[in-house]
Design a protein around this motif. Structure first.
Motif, PDB file in Angstrom:
ATOM      1  N   GLN A 193      74.415  75.375  43.417  1.00 26.42           N
ATOM      2  CA  GLN A 193      75.682  76.097  43.429  1.00 26.42           C
ATOM      3  C   GLN A 193      75.863  76.787  44.777  1.00 26.42           C
ATOM      4  OE1 GLN A 193      75.902  78.994  40.329  1.00 26.42           O
ATOM      5  NE2 GLN A 193      76.338  77.507  38.738  1.00 26.42           N
ATOM      6  N   LEU A 194      77.127  76.854  45.218  1.00 26.35           N
ATOM      7  CA  LEU A 194      77.438  77.610  46.428  1.00 26.35           C
ATOM      8  C   LEU A 194      77.042  79.065  46.246  1.00 26.35           C
ATOM      9  CD1 LEU A 194      80.931  76.344  47.622  1.00 26.35           C
ATOM     10  CD2 LEU A 194      78.778  76.258  48.869  1.00 26.35           C
ATOM     11  N   ASN A 195      76.621  79.693  47.333  1.00 25.68           N
ATOM     12  CA  ASN A 195      76.238  81.106  47.392  1.00 25.68           C
ATOM     13  C   ASN A 195      75.048  81.444  46.506  1.00 25.68           C
ATOM     14  OD1 ASN A 195      78.351  81.705  49.235  1.00 25.68           O
ATOM     15  ND2 ASN A 195      79.775  81.656  47.506  1.00 25.68           N
ATOM     16  N   GLN A 196      74.327  80.435  46.069  1.00 26.85           N
ATOM     17  CA  GLN A 196      73.121  80.629  45.268  1.00 26.85           C
ATOM     18  C   GLN A 196      71.927  80.733  46.219  1.00 26.85           C
ATOM     19  OE1 GLN A 196      72.373  77.206  42.821  1.00 26.85           O
ATOM     20  NE2 GLN A 196      70.444  77.959  42.023  1.00 26.85           N
ATOM     21  N   THR A 197      71.019  81.664  45.956  1.00 26.99           N
ATOM     22  CA  THR A 197      69.789  81.735  46.730  1.00 26.99           C
ATOM     23  C   THR A 197      68.827  80.713  46.148  1.00 26.99           C
ATOM     24  OG1 THR A 197      70.106  84.069  47.234  1.00 26.99           O
ATOM     25  CG2 THR A 197      67.872  83.219  47.444  1.00 26.99           C
ATOM     26  N   GLN A 198      68.285  79.893  47.014  1.00 34.70           N
ATOM     27  CA  GLN A 198      67.494  78.748  46.558  1.00 34.70           C
ATOM     28  C   GLN A 198      66.334  78.497  47.506  1.00 34.70           C
ATOM     29  OE1 GLN A 198      68.500  76.727  43.793  1.00 34.70           O
ATOM     30  NE2 GLN A 198      66.489  75.805  43.987  1.00 34.70           N
ATOM     31  N   THR A 199      65.210  78.079  46.952  1.00 36.62           N
ATOM     32  CA  THR A 199      64.091  77.587  47.754  1.00 36.62           C
ATOM     33  C   THR A 199      64.103  76.075  47.670  1.00 36.62           C
ATOM     34  OG1 THR A 199      62.740  79.552  47.367  1.00 36.62           O
ATOM     35  CG2 THR A 199      61.575  77.545  48.017  1.00 36.62           C
ATOM     36  N   LEU A 200      64.134  75.430  48.823  1.00 33.78           N
ATOM     37  CA  LEU A 200      64.091  73.971  48.876  1.00 33.78           C
ATOM     38  C   LEU A 200      62.874  73.548  49.693  1.00 33.78           C
ATOM     39  CD1 LEU A 200      67.717  74.148  49.280  1.00 33.78           C
ATOM     40  CD2 LEU A 200      66.948  72.061  48.239  1.00 33.78           C
ATOM     41  N   TYR A 201      62.119  72.620  49.145  1.00 33.93           N
ATOM     42  CA  TYR A 201      61.026  72.018  49.899  1.00 33.93           C
ATOM     43  C   TYR A 201      61.655  71.036  50.886  1.00 33.93           C
ATOM     44  CZ  TYR A 201      57.778  74.257  46.812  1.00 33.93           C
ATOM     45  OH  TYR A 201      57.060  75.213  46.144  1.00 33.93           O
ATOM     46  N   VAL A 202      61.105  70.945  52.080  1.00 36.54           N
ATOM     47  CA  VAL A 202      61.731  70.124  53.114  1.00 36.54           C
ATOM     48  C   VAL A 202      60.754  69.131  53.726  1.00 36.54           C
ATOM     49  CG1 VAL A 202      63.506  71.823  53.706  1.00 36.54           C
ATOM     50  CG2 VAL A 202      61.337  71.875  54.894  1.00 36.54           C
ATOM     51  N   GLU A 203      61.331  68.061  54.218  1.00 32.84           N
ATOM     52  CA  GLU A 203      60.599  67.035  54.967  1.00 32.84           C
ATOM     53  C   GLU A 203      61.401  66.763  56.222  1.00 32.84           C
ATOM     54  OE1 GLU A 203      57.651  63.849  55.412  1.00 32.84           O
ATOM     55  OE2 GLU A 203      57.720  65.618  54.156  1.00 32.84           O
ATOM     56  N   GLN A 204      60.779  66.913  57.379  1.00 35.90           N
ATOM     57  CA  GLN A 204      61.453  66.630  58.640  1.00 35.90           C
ATOM     58  C   GLN A 204      61.040  65.243  59.112  1.00 35.90           C
ATOM     59  OE1 GLN A 204      60.423  69.182  61.951  1.00 35.90           O
ATOM     60  NE2 GLN A 204      62.321  68.708  62.998  1.00 35.90           N
ATOM     61  N   ILE A 205      62.029  64.409  59.381  1.00 42.20           N
ATOM     62  CA  ILE A 205      61.755  63.055  59.877  1.00 42.20           C
ATOM     63  C   ILE A 205      62.378  62.940  61.268  1.00 42.20           C
ATOM     64  CG2 ILE A 205      62.154  60.592  59.543  1.00 42.20           C
ATOM     65  CD1 ILE A 205      61.929  61.058  56.565  1.00 42.20           C
ATOM     66  N   ILE A 206      61.546  62.582  62.227  1.00 42.75           N
ATOM     67  CA  ILE A 206      61.981  62.464  63.619  1.00 42.75           C
ATOM     68  C   ILE A 206      61.934  60.995  64.010  1.00 42.75           C
ATOM     69  CG2 ILE A 206      61.497  63.108  66.012  1.00 42.75           C
ATOM     70  CD1 ILE A 206      60.179  65.675  64.880  1.00 42.75           C
ATOM     71  N   ARG A 207      63.069  60.506  64.478  1.00 39.27           N
ATOM     72  CA  ARG A 207      63.164  59.131  64.974  1.00 39.27           C
ATOM     73  C   ARG A 207      63.508  59.201  66.459  1.00 39.27           C
ATOM     74  NH1 ARG A 207      64.656  56.375  59.877  1.00 39.27           N
ATOM     75  NH2 ARG A 207      62.690  56.570  58.768  1.00 39.27           N
ATOM     76  N   ASP A 208      63.713  58.065  67.101  1.00 45.70           N
ATOM     77  CA  ASP A 208      63.963  58.012  68.540  1.00 45.70           C
ATOM     78  C   ASP A 208      64.976  59.049  69.017  1.00 45.70           C
ATOM     79  OD1 ASP A 208      62.157  55.959  68.826  1.00 45.70           O
ATOM     80  OD2 ASP A 208      63.673  54.394  68.644  1.00 45.70           O
ATOM     81  N   ASN A 209      66.150  59.070  68.421  1.00 45.77           N
ATOM     82  CA  ASN A 209      67.190  60.002  68.886  1.00 45.77           C
ATOM     83  C   ASN A 209      67.782  60.802  67.726  1.00 45.77           C
ATOM     84  OD1 ASN A 209      68.503  57.935  67.618  1.00 45.77           O
ATOM     85  ND2 ASN A 209      69.923  57.488  69.290  1.00 45.77           N
ATOM     86  N   ASP A 210      66.967  61.070  66.702  1.00 51.60           N
ATOM     87  CA  ASP A 210      67.475  61.751  65.524  1.00 51.60           C
ATOM     88  C   ASP A 210      66.385  62.598  64.877  1.00 51.60           C
ATOM     89  OD1 ASP A 210      69.368  62.313  63.457  1.00 51.60           O
ATOM     90  OD2 ASP A 210      68.360  60.842  62.180  1.00 51.60           O
ATOM     91  N   GLN A 211      66.751  63.819  64.507  1.00 52.62           N
ATOM     92  CA  GLN A 211      65.871  64.683  63.724  1.00 52.62           C
ATOM     93  C   GLN A 211      66.628  65.066  62.464  1.00 52.62           C
ATOM     94  OE1 GLN A 211      63.923  67.969  65.643  1.00 52.62           O
ATOM     95  NE2 GLN A 211      64.159  67.037  67.653  1.00 52.62           N
ATOM     96  N   THR A 212      66.054  64.782  61.312  1.00 50.74           N
ATOM     97  CA  THR A 212      66.742  65.027  60.056  1.00 50.74           C
ATOM     98  C   THR A 212      65.840  65.811  59.118  1.00 50.74           C
ATOM     99  OG1 THR A 212      67.874  62.906  60.324  1.00 50.74           O
ATOM    100  CG2 THR A 212      67.985  63.927  58.156  1.00 50.74           C
ATOM    101  N   LEU A 213      66.438  66.787  58.438  1.00 52.14           N
ATOM    102  CA  LEU A 213      65.726  67.534  57.404  1.00 52.14           C
ATOM    103  C   LEU A 213      66.200  67.060  56.040  1.00 52.14           C
ATOM    104  CD1 LEU A 213      65.771  71.237  58.708  1.00 52.14           C
ATOM    105  CD2 LEU A 213      63.789  69.753  58.459  1.00 52.14           C
TER     106      LEU A 213
END
Length: 199
Positions: free
Chosen positions: A37-57
Motif C-alpha cells: 500500500q502507498l504510504n505504508q512503512t515496509q521492510t523489503l529484502y533486496v537483490e542488486q544486479i549489476i550488468r554492463d550498463n545497468d544497476q537494478t534493485l
C-alpha cells in the motif's frame, strides 16, 4: 551489497515501487507491486544486479521469496524478469510443488518459460527446494476500495501488472471479462486471480 531496506512506499506502478528510506527513493522491481500500500512503512529484502550498463534493485516481501528468486535466476534461461513473473503469485506453493513433482506443464504456463527451460528449472532446483517451503504461504496484506464508475481503475492496474509480468495482450483480454465479474477490492487480488486463470 544490500540485504533489506525499511522505509515508506511512495509510488506504485505495474513494474516497480519506490521505497523512501531517509529521504532517498529506491526504485525496486518487485513481482507484484500491488501487494503493498502507498504510504505504508515496509521492510523489503533486496537483490542488486549489476550488468554492463545497468544497476537494478529487486525487492521481495520476505527472505524466502528472495531466496527463491536467487534460485530461479541461477537456472540457465531464467533472467530476473522471468523470475519475477514466476513469483508474481503471492502463494508459491504451486511453483514449489511443480518443481518437486516434475510438473513441466505447470511451469510452461509462465511467460518466457518453454518446455526446455521448465525441465532445466526442475533439474537444477528439485534438490534445492526445502520441504518447509512447500508449507509456506505468503499472506496478502493489502486492500483498497473499488471504484464503481463503469471502468474500474483497480482492475486496470491489475491488468497492467499482468502485462508488465510478460503476459500477452491477447491472453489478458481473454481473462479480463472474468476478472471484471469478480469485483475484487485491490489490484493485487486481480493479479492473483489473473495468474490462476492464465495457468
Amino acid at each position: 551489497m544490500f540485504e533489506y531496506l525499511t522505509g515508506k512506499i511512495t509510488y506504485l506502478c505495474p513494474q516497480y515501487l519506490v521505497l523512501e528510506v531517509q529521504q532517498v527513493g529506491y526504485r525496486l522491481l518487485v513481482a507484484n507491486p500491488y501487494r503493498y500500500q502507498l504510504n505504508q512503512t515496509q521492510t523489503l529484502y533486496v537483490e542488486q544486479i549489476i550488468r554492463d550498463n545497468d544497476q537494478t534493485l529487486y525487492g521481495f516481501y520476505d527472505l524466502q521469496e528472495k531466496e527463491l528468486f536467487q534460485q530461479l535466476t541461477s537456472v540457465a534461461g531464467i533472467g530476473p524478469k522471468s523470475a519475477l513473473a514466476i513469483l508474481a503469485d503471492d502463494d508459491h506453493t504451486g511453483l514449489i510443488n511443480a518443481i518437486v513433482a516434475n510438473d513441466v506443464q505447470f511451469l510452461t504456463q509462465f511467460p518466457g518459460v518453454g518446455k526446455k527451460t521448465a525441465q532445466q528449472i526442475i533439474l537444477d532446483l528439485k534438490d534445492k527446494i526445502h520441504r518447509t517451503d512447500q508449507q509456506r504461504v505468503v499472506t496478502n496484506l493489502f486492500a483498497a476500495p473499488v471504484a464503481k464508475n463503469g471502468t474500474d481503475p483497480i482492475l486496470a492496474d491489475g491488468l497492467a501488472a499482468l502485462k508488465a509480468l510478460g503476459y500477452t495482450d491477447s491472453a489478458i483480454k481473454k481473462i479480463a471479462p472474468q476478472l471484471a465479474q469478480m469485483e475484487l477490492t485491490d489490484a493485487g487480488s486481480y493479479v492473483k486471480a489473473g495468474l490462476k486463470l492464465l495457468q
